[in-house]
Design a protein around this motif. Structure first.
Motif, PDB file in Angstrom:
ATOM      1  N   THR A 107      75.252  49.283  51.414  1.00  0.00           N
ATOM      2  CA  THR A 107      76.526  48.877  50.651  1.00  0.00           C
ATOM      3  C   THR A 107      76.015  48.088  49.374  1.00  0.00           C
ATOM      4  OG1 THR A 107      77.454  48.372  52.749  1.00  0.00           O
ATOM      5  CG2 THR A 107      78.385  47.353  50.685  1.00  0.00           C
ATOM      6  N   SER A 108      74.845  47.444  49.397  1.00  0.00           N
ATOM      7  CA  SER A 108      74.526  46.831  48.177  1.00  0.00           C
ATOM      8  C   SER A 108      73.768  47.865  46.934  1.00  0.00           C
ATOM      9  CB  SER A 108      73.248  45.844  48.418  1.00  0.00           C
ATOM     10  OG  SER A 108      73.529  44.844  49.171  1.00  0.00           O
ATOM     11  N   THR A 109      73.369  48.955  47.713  1.00  0.00           N
ATOM     12  CA  THR A 109      72.652  49.958  46.922  1.00  0.00           C
ATOM     13  C   THR A 109      73.791  50.889  46.079  1.00  0.00           C
ATOM     14  OG1 THR A 109      70.862  50.346  48.491  1.00  0.00           O
ATOM     15  CG2 THR A 109      71.240  52.075  46.917  1.00  0.00           C
ATOM     16  N   TYR A 110      74.963  51.065  46.996  1.00  0.00           N
ATOM     17  CA  TYR A 110      76.206  51.710  46.423  1.00  0.00           C
ATOM     18  C   TYR A 110      76.995  50.809  45.439  1.00  0.00           C
ATOM     19  CZ  TYR A 110      80.650  53.645  46.003  1.00  0.00           C
ATOM     20  OH  TYR A 110      81.979  54.608  45.442  1.00  0.00           O
ATOM     21  N   ALA A 111      76.882  49.429  45.433  1.00  0.00           N
ATOM     22  CA  ALA A 111      77.589  48.615  44.720  1.00  0.00           C
ATOM     23  C   ALA A 111      76.656  48.462  43.576  1.00  0.00           C
ATOM     24  CB  ALA A 111      77.457  46.985  45.381  1.00  0.00           C
ATOM     25  N   HIS A 112      75.394  48.451  43.470  1.00  0.00           N
ATOM     26  CA  HIS A 112      74.642  48.307  42.329  1.00  0.00           C
ATOM     27  C   HIS A 112      74.742  49.722  41.616  1.00  0.00           C
ATOM     28  CE1 HIS A 112      70.576  48.606  39.875  1.00  0.00           C
ATOM     29  NE2 HIS A 112      70.966  47.319  39.886  1.00  0.00           N
ATOM     30  N   GLY A 127      75.584  46.366  35.877  1.00  0.00           N
ATOM     31  CA  GLY A 127      75.428  45.250  34.926  1.00  0.00           C
ATOM     32  C   GLY A 127      75.741  43.972  35.787  1.00  0.00           C
ATOM     33  N   ILE A 128      76.811  43.715  36.845  1.00  0.00           N
ATOM     34  CA  ILE A 128      77.093  42.614  37.331  1.00  0.00           C
ATOM     35  C   ILE A 128      75.939  42.266  38.086  1.00  0.00           C
ATOM     36  CG2 ILE A 128      78.695  41.661  39.230  1.00  0.00           C
ATOM     37  CD1 ILE A 128      80.717  43.629  38.088  1.00  0.00           C
ATOM     38  N   MET A 129      75.343  43.052  38.840  1.00  0.00           N
ATOM     39  CA  MET A 129      74.105  42.673  39.803  1.00  0.00           C
ATOM     40  C   MET A 129      73.016  42.556  39.035  1.00  0.00           C
ATOM     41  SD  MET A 129      74.594  45.174  43.237  1.00  0.00           S
ATOM     42  CE  MET A 129      73.967  44.159  44.498  1.00  0.00           C
ATOM     43  N   ASP A 130      72.730  43.103  37.917  1.00  0.00           N
ATOM     44  CA  ASP A 130      71.522  42.881  37.299  1.00  0.00           C
ATOM     45  C   ASP A 130      71.601  41.556  36.601  1.00  0.00           C
ATOM     46  OD1 ASP A 130      70.312  45.122  38.213  1.00  0.00           O
ATOM     47  OD2 ASP A 130      70.879  46.289  36.424  1.00  0.00           O
ATOM     48  N   ARG A 131      72.686  41.273  35.999  1.00  0.00           N
ATOM     49  CA  ARG A 131      72.932  40.038  35.200  1.00  0.00           C
ATOM     50  C   ARG A 131      72.986  38.916  36.083  1.00  0.00           C
ATOM     51  NH1 ARG A 131      77.870  41.328  32.611  1.00  0.00           N
ATOM     52  NH2 ARG A 131      78.836  40.855  34.428  1.00  0.00           N
ATOM     53  N   ASN A 132      73.293  39.066  37.332  1.00  0.00           N
ATOM     54  CA  ASN A 132      73.301  37.764  38.423  1.00  0.00           C
ATOM     55  C   ASN A 132      72.100  37.905  39.403  1.00  0.00           C
ATOM     56  OD1 ASN A 132      75.557  36.710  37.052  1.00  0.00           O
ATOM     57  ND2 ASN A 132      76.698  38.452  38.364  1.00  0.00           N
TER      58      ASN A 132
END
Length: 72
Positions: free
Chosen positions: A20-25, A30-35
């Motif tokens: 799920t995290s891989t799909y969301a990334h 941008g959201i995951m890389d920023r946070n």
């Protein structure tokens, strides 16, 4: 029995979190890389990295867990 005390369920939850995290990334990079240093999003960013770099092994593990769930 919760997923934390059953090893098979714990592995299943871990695999689903990685997938799920891989799909969301992939969808919202941008959201995951920023946070990624955030204590709330950081573990999911790390799971996404594991899913991206070890994707053949994660896929094999998902198939194995599906077979184990189907047989058992």
């Amino acid at each position: 029995m919760t997923a934390l005390f059953n090893f098979q369920s714990l592995l299943l939850v871990l695999l689903l979190t990685i997938c799920t995290s891989t799909y969301a990334h992939y969808v919202f990079p941008g959201i995951m890389d920023r946070n990624k240093d955030n204590y709330l999003v950081g573990p999911f960013w790390k799971c996404a990295r594991v899913g991206e770099r070890l994707s053949p092994y994660v896929g094999i593990a998902c198939v194995v867990m599906a077979v184990v769930e189907f047989v058992g």
